[in-house]
Motif scaffolding. Sequence first.
Motif, short mmCIF file in Angstrom:
data_model
loop_
_atom_site.label_atom_id
_atom_site.label_comp_id
_atom_site.label_asym_id
_atom_site.label_seq_id
_atom_site.Cartn_x
_atom_site.Cartn_y
_atom_site.Cartn_z
N GLN A 1 0.82 -1.27 -0.02
CA GLN A 1 -0.22 -0.07 0.02
C GLN A 1 0.75 1.28 -0.04
OE1 GLN A 1 -3.33 -0.05 2.59
NE2 GLN A 1 -4.01 -1.85 2.23
N PRO B 1 -10.34 2.82 -3.90
CA PRO B 1 -10.08 1.81 -2.94
C PRO B 1 -11.16 0.76 -2.83
CG PRO B 1 -10.90 3.68 -1.89
CD PRO B 1 -10.78 4.07 -3.27
N GLU C 1 -7.76 -0.02 2.05
CA GLU C 1 -6.46 0.86 1.61
C GLU C 1 -6.28 1.89 2.65
OE1 GLU C 1 -6.41 -2.10 -0.66
OE2 GLU C 1 -8.32 -1.00 -0.96
N VAL D 1 -2.96 3.55 1.74
CA VAL D 1 -2.89 4.54 0.41
C VAL D 1 -3.75 5.68 1.12
CG1 VAL D 1 -3.98 4.81 -1.76
CG2 VAL D 1 -3.15 2.51 -0.93
N TYR E 1 -14.60 4.40 0.32
CA TYR E 1 -14.39 3.02 0.69
C TYR E 1 -15.38 2.13 -0.25
CZ TYR E 1 -10.22 2.55 3.39
OH TYR E 1 -8.97 2.95 4.09
N HIS F 1 -7.43 -0.38 -6.71
CA HIS F 1 -7.26 -1.53 -6.13
C HIS F 1 -8.14 -2.51 -5.75
CE1 HIS F 1 -3.40 0.30 -4.25
NE2 HIS F 1 -3.99 1.37 -4.47
N GLN G 1 -3.82 -6.69 -4.64
CA GLN G 1 -3.08 -7.16 -3.53
C GLN G 1 -3.50 -8.47 -3.41
OE1 GLN G 1 -2.97 -4.23 -0.15
NE2 GLN G 1 -4.14 -2.99 -1.45
#
Length: 388
Positions: A95, A110, A114, A117, A150, A188, A218
Amino acid sequence: MSHTSGFGPDLAEVFGPSQRDGGPELVQLLTPEGERVHDLPPEFEQFDLDFSAEQLRGFYRDMVLTRRIDTEATALQRHGELGIWAQLLGQEAAQIGAGRALRPQDHVFPTYREHGVAWCRGLDPLRLLGLFRGVDQGSWDPEEFRFGLYTIVIGAQTLHATGYAMGMQRDGVVGTGDPDRDAAVVAHFGDGASSQGDVNEAFIFAASYNAPVVFFCQNNQWAISEPIERQTRIPLYQRALGFGFPGVRVDGNDVLATYAVTQAALQRAREGQGPTLVEAYTYRMGAHTTTDDPTRYRLSDDVEHWKLKDPIARLEVYLKRNGLAEGSFFDDIKDEADQLGATLREGCRAMPDPRPLAMFDHVYAEITEELAAQRDGFAAYLAQFEEA
């Protein structure tokens, strides 16, 4: 790679010991033992950047403070102060490397994990806690921080990111040659989300329109309780070729390599060369969220194996071994982390409860007749309790 049938590779080979550590195709600049790697294969030489001592110390500070945010939030949830928390323990390098590779004009979409980040984008971590405490639905302005709210719906943000990137093309902020103007998008998501239709649709649109988006996966090897070998028969980064754009796998526990690879992918997007899939190969040291019990579905031996690859420990060893940071530096970071922890604990508990009617305030720019009726009805319902 040998095949045991005519339908694809043997899973035992695909996910054997070599692949469990990322395989030979992994871009790595800093080993788990804290050794700097320079002898890279020709296709990876572009990633062998020079890092200043200040940059390295900055990466270390970011990762330590991000981990403290995570551990404090986890503790707050255990004490009943948060409803839930999505942990990132072990994923700090992925991140921070990705976050520090961004330019101010780039935009991030995100998931719900995250936190590192968000830290890199200057977001007060208390704003993250407000969401998980349930006092708001995300209180920051995505345009101000170039960091979206988010996203709980798994994989949905990849479509949002692709659409935003296509909008950037039409706004003329891609491929102009002006480094202060050209922009890109990072989406992400996790390895589990790679199985979602939304993610694959985003790949198709991004490839078809040559959108300036970096898909940053990720891969922490667990989609809640499902291991990566249940999700794919090839390394995830190789999927990109099927959609017509490049993919690269990077050691997600190596902040230097993650920074270098993400920076290159972002620059490629800004120049108008289209999307890239970055697979940050890492491991989720903690639970999926605080409602999860990973001991029910994975072996403790795997966790112990990955503890030896800790992203913070390897950078600390490198800094100390090469005389790039004094003992006072590490003491100062520890003190700063302690102060951050205290701030988060106090700030979280001091958050005021939201007004019940506030949920109607920002549904539409102008409230509709139907929504106004719902608001008024709910207000009348609440008034009964005040009278009692």
